[in-house]
Design an enzyme around this catalytic site. Structure first.
Site, PDB file in Angstrom:
ATOM      1  N   ASP A   1       0.872  -1.167   0.000  1.00 52.74           N
ATOM      2  CA  ASP A   1       0.000   0.000   0.000  1.00 52.74           C
ATOM      3  C   ASP A   1       0.912   1.221   0.000  1.00 52.74           C
ATOM      4  OD1 ASP A   1      -1.611   2.136   0.467  1.00 52.74           O
ATOM      5  OD2 ASP A   1      -2.744   1.216   2.104  1.00 52.74           O
TER       6      ASP A   1
ATOM      7  N   TYR B   1      -7.456  15.892  -6.175  1.00 51.38           N
ATOM      8  CA  TYR B   1      -6.812  15.280  -7.352  1.00 51.38           C
ATOM      9  C   TYR B   1      -6.073  16.343  -8.180  1.00 51.38           C
ATOM     10  CZ  TYR B   1      -6.269  12.238 -11.440  1.00 51.38           C
ATOM     11  OH  TYR B   1      -5.757  11.498 -12.491  1.00 51.38           O
ATOM     12  N   ASN B   2      -6.733  17.492  -8.437  1.00 59.10           N
ATOM     13  CA  ASN B   2      -6.081  18.569  -9.191  1.00 59.10           C
ATOM     14  C   ASN B   2      -4.776  18.980  -8.505  1.00 59.10           C
ATOM     15  OD1 ASN B   2      -8.144  18.868 -11.127  1.00 59.10           O
ATOM     16  ND2 ASN B   2      -9.281  20.326  -9.858  1.00 59.10           N
TER      17      ASN B   2
ATOM     18  N   SER C   1      -2.937  17.234  -6.480  1.00 60.43           N
ATOM     19  CA  SER C   1      -1.924  16.172  -6.517  1.00 60.43           C
ATOM     20  C   SER C   1      -1.241  16.112  -7.884  1.00 60.43           C
ATOM     21  CB  SER C   1      -2.555  14.816  -6.179  1.00 60.43           C
ATOM     22  OG  SER C   1      -3.345  14.308  -7.243  1.00 60.43           O
TER      23      SER C   1
HETATM   24  N1  LIG Z   1      -7.747   6.837 -16.465  1.00 60.30           N
HETATM   25  C1  LIG Z   1      -7.708   8.147 -16.631  1.00 60.30           C
HETATM   26  O1  LIG Z   1      -8.622   8.733 -17.210  1.00 60.30           O
HETATM   27  C2  LIG Z   1      -6.512   8.939 -16.131  1.00 60.30           C
HETATM   28  C3  LIG Z   1      -6.384  10.252 -16.578  1.00 60.30           C
HETATM   29  C4  LIG Z   1      -5.309  11.001 -16.126  1.00 60.30           C
HETATM   30  C5  LIG Z   1      -4.367  10.462 -15.278  1.00 60.30           C
HETATM   31  N2  LIG Z   1      -4.522   9.175 -14.849  1.00 60.30           N
HETATM   32  C6  LIG Z   1      -3.518   8.650 -13.907  1.00 60.30           C
HETATM   33  O2  LIG Z   1      -2.969   7.450 -14.398  1.00 60.30           O
HETATM   34  C7  LIG Z   1      -2.593   6.628 -13.290  1.00 60.30           C
HETATM   35  C8  LIG Z   1      -3.213   5.253 -13.471  1.00 60.30           C
HETATM   36  O3  LIG Z   1      -4.611   5.404 -13.522  1.00 60.30           O
HETATM   37  P1  LIG Z   1      -5.598   4.291 -14.119  1.00 60.30           P
HETATM   38  O4  LIG Z   1      -6.607   4.996 -14.907  1.00 60.30           O
HETATM   39  O5  LIG Z   1      -4.817   3.195 -14.695  1.00 60.30           O
HETATM   40  O6  LIG Z   1      -6.297   3.849 -12.750  1.00 60.30           O
HETATM   41  P2  LIG Z   1      -6.826   2.419 -12.234  1.00 60.30           P
HETATM   42  O7  LIG Z   1      -7.238   1.581 -13.363  1.00 60.30           O
HETATM   43  O8  LIG Z   1      -7.772   2.748 -11.148  1.00 60.30           O
HETATM   44  O9  LIG Z   1      -5.478   1.785 -11.601  1.00 60.30           O
HETATM   45  C9  LIG Z   1      -4.865   2.402 -10.493  1.00 60.30           C
HETATM   46  C10 LIG Z   1      -3.675   1.589 -10.064  1.00 60.30           C
HETATM   47  O10 LIG Z   1      -3.127   2.197  -8.881  1.00 60.30           O
HETATM   48  C11 LIG Z   1      -3.011   1.199  -7.864  1.00 60.30           C
HETATM   49  N3  LIG Z   1      -3.211   1.741  -6.533  1.00 60.30           N
HETATM   50  C12 LIG Z   1      -4.275   2.451  -6.077  1.00 60.30           C
HETATM   51  N4  LIG Z   1      -4.122   2.717  -4.774  1.00 60.30           N
HETATM   52  C13 LIG Z   1      -2.931   2.146  -4.397  1.00 60.30           C
HETATM   53  C14 LIG Z   1      -2.230   2.071  -3.171  1.00 60.30           C
HETATM   54  N5  LIG Z   1      -2.708   2.630  -2.044  1.00 60.30           N
HETATM   55  N6  LIG Z   1      -1.038   1.420  -3.139  1.00 60.30           N
HETATM   56  C15 LIG Z   1      -0.546   0.841  -4.262  1.00 60.30           C
HETATM   57  N7  LIG Z   1      -1.151   0.900  -5.455  1.00 60.30           N
HETATM   58  C16 LIG Z   1      -2.349   1.531  -5.513  1.00 60.30           C
HETATM   59  C17 LIG Z   1      -4.117   0.177  -8.186  1.00 60.30           C
HETATM   60  O11 LIG Z   1      -3.747  -1.103  -7.680  1.00 60.30           O
HETATM   61  P3  LIG Z   1      -4.381  -1.805  -6.395  1.00 60.30           P
HETATM   62  O12 LIG Z   1      -5.805  -1.362  -6.287  1.00 60.30           O
HETATM   63  O13 LIG Z   1      -4.217  -3.268  -6.710  1.00 60.30           O
HETATM   64  O14 LIG Z   1      -3.522  -1.373  -5.259  1.00 60.30           O
HETATM   65  C18 LIG Z   1      -4.061   0.160  -9.715  1.00 60.30           C
HETATM   66  O15 LIG Z   1      -3.061  -0.730 -10.145  1.00 60.30           O
HETATM   67  C19 LIG Z   1      -3.078   7.347 -12.030  1.00 60.30           C
HETATM   68  O16 LIG Z   1      -2.003   8.048 -11.435  1.00 60.30           O
HETATM   69  C20 LIG Z   1      -4.107   8.312 -12.560  1.00 60.30           C
HETATM   70  O17 LIG Z   1      -4.254   9.440 -11.741  1.00 60.30           O
HETATM   71  C21 LIG Z   1      -5.572   8.392 -15.253  1.00 60.30           C
END
Ligand SMILES: NC(=O)c1ccc[n+]([C@@H]2O[C@H](COP(=O)([O-])OP(=O)(O)OC[C@H]3O[C@@H](n4cnc5c(N)ncnc54)[C@H](OP(=O)(O)O)[C@@H]3O)[C@@H](O)[C@H]2O)c1
Length: 257
Positions: A53, A145-146, A148
């Site tokens: 985590d 979020y913004n 961060s």
């Molecule tokens: N999808 C979008 O539209 C979008 C747009 C802009 C930026 N992003 C950024 O891209 C990145 C990936 O996003 P995504 O869309 O792929 O999200 P996602 O599908 O929700 O995946 C998030 C990942 O982060 C991990 N995670 C969450 N909390 C955690 C914790 N406490 N410790 C360790 N791992 C943790 C989750 O794994 P576990 O739950 O297994 O821990 C999962 O592997 C993020 O930083 C997000 O802000 C996404």
């Protein structure tokens, strides 16, 4: 090449793991859902999985020494793990908001601090920071979020300049909406409008390819879907336009703090 990816159990992180695995990289995969990491690890020749985590900032880098002992020095660190909170700012839990800041900002900074010295010593390495288009055009309803993503993007951009000439490169990634669990969850928080229906939705596998190519070519940043390049070119306009075209937040019950 040893690539360490946080948040590799889903979405963009999993797509990056697959892309690097297809190129023969050794992978360290970090997230909380170990079963998913183990499944993904089968796609790589050499993989080390870490259940962690990362929101527990004081211990978020505990896995680094084991990963290095198992697969050798880390050549690429991908700071990808992140969460999103969308809702009316005044009723959001401050504790959840600050947890988000720990995971989205402090954990990547700690990991960078933990791994950068070895990259500098070896005069090679790449750090990839997954920020967000929200760092350019902050979205209404994403108070924490913004903050961060703005913080991570700025730290990332500044570090790239600081490291010029050292052999260590930094790629800052600005995804707009991407079709992942997080991307889909976002849609459920806003009313659907014509503009939101027309907005491009990116694919995680396409983004992953672009990120890997950018890292190889030592590009400064990746902005995807491409429409968001306009926001980067005209940030003042993006900040004016975003709140005016963003769909209204759906009403929800006030949550206790
Ligand atoms: N999808 C979008 O539209 C979008 C747009 C802009 C930026 N992003 C950024 O891209 C990145 C990936 O996003 P995504 O869309 O792929 O999200 P996602 O599908 O929700 O995946 C998030 C990942 O982060 C991990 N995670 C969450 N909390 C955690 C914790 N406490 N410790 C360790 N791992 C943790 C989750 O794994 P576990 O739950 O297994 O821990 C999962 O592997 C993020 O930083 C997000 O802000 C996404």
């Amino acid at each position: 090449m040893h690539v360490a990816i946080t948040g590799a159990s889903a979405g963009i992180g999993a797509a990056l793991a697959r892309e690097y695995a297809s190129r023969g990289a050794k992978l360290t995969l970090v997230a909380r859902r170990k079963d998913r990491l183990e499944e993904l690890a089968k796609e790589a020749k050499h993989a080390f999985t870490v259940q962690a985590d990362l929101g527990d900032v004081d211990h978020c880098a505990d896995w680094v020494d084991d990963a290095v002992r198992t697969l050798g020095p880390i050549d690429v660190l991908v700071n990808n793990a992140g969460i999103q909170i969308i809702g009316p700012t005044e009723s959001e839990s401050v504790h959840k908001g600050e947890d988000l800041l720990r995971l989205n900002v402090f954990a990547p900074m700690r990991l960078t601090r933990a791994i950068l010295p070895s990259m500098l010593e070896r005069k090679t390495g790449t750090i990839i920071d997954i920020a967000s288009a929200a760092a350019i055009g902050p979205m209404p309803g994403m108070f924490y979020y913004n903050a961060s993503k703005g913080a991570l993007a700025n730290a990332s951009e500044g570090l790239r300049g600081e490291l010029l000439g050292t052999g260590v490169h930094v790629v800052t990634v600005y995804p707009g909406p991407v079709d992942t669990d997080m991307g889909q969850a976002g849609y459920t928080k806003y009313e659907q409008t014509t503009i939101s229906r027309l907005a491009p939705l990116g694919r995680a596998d396409v983004l992953a390819k672009r990120i890997v190519r950018a890292a190889e070519k030592k590009k400064a940043r990746v902005i995807y879907p491409r429409l968001y390049v306009l926001a980067f070119m005209f940030p003042g306009l993006a900040r004016w336009v975003t709140p005016r075209i963003s769909p209204p937040l759906l009403p929800r019950n006030v949550q206790p703090k």
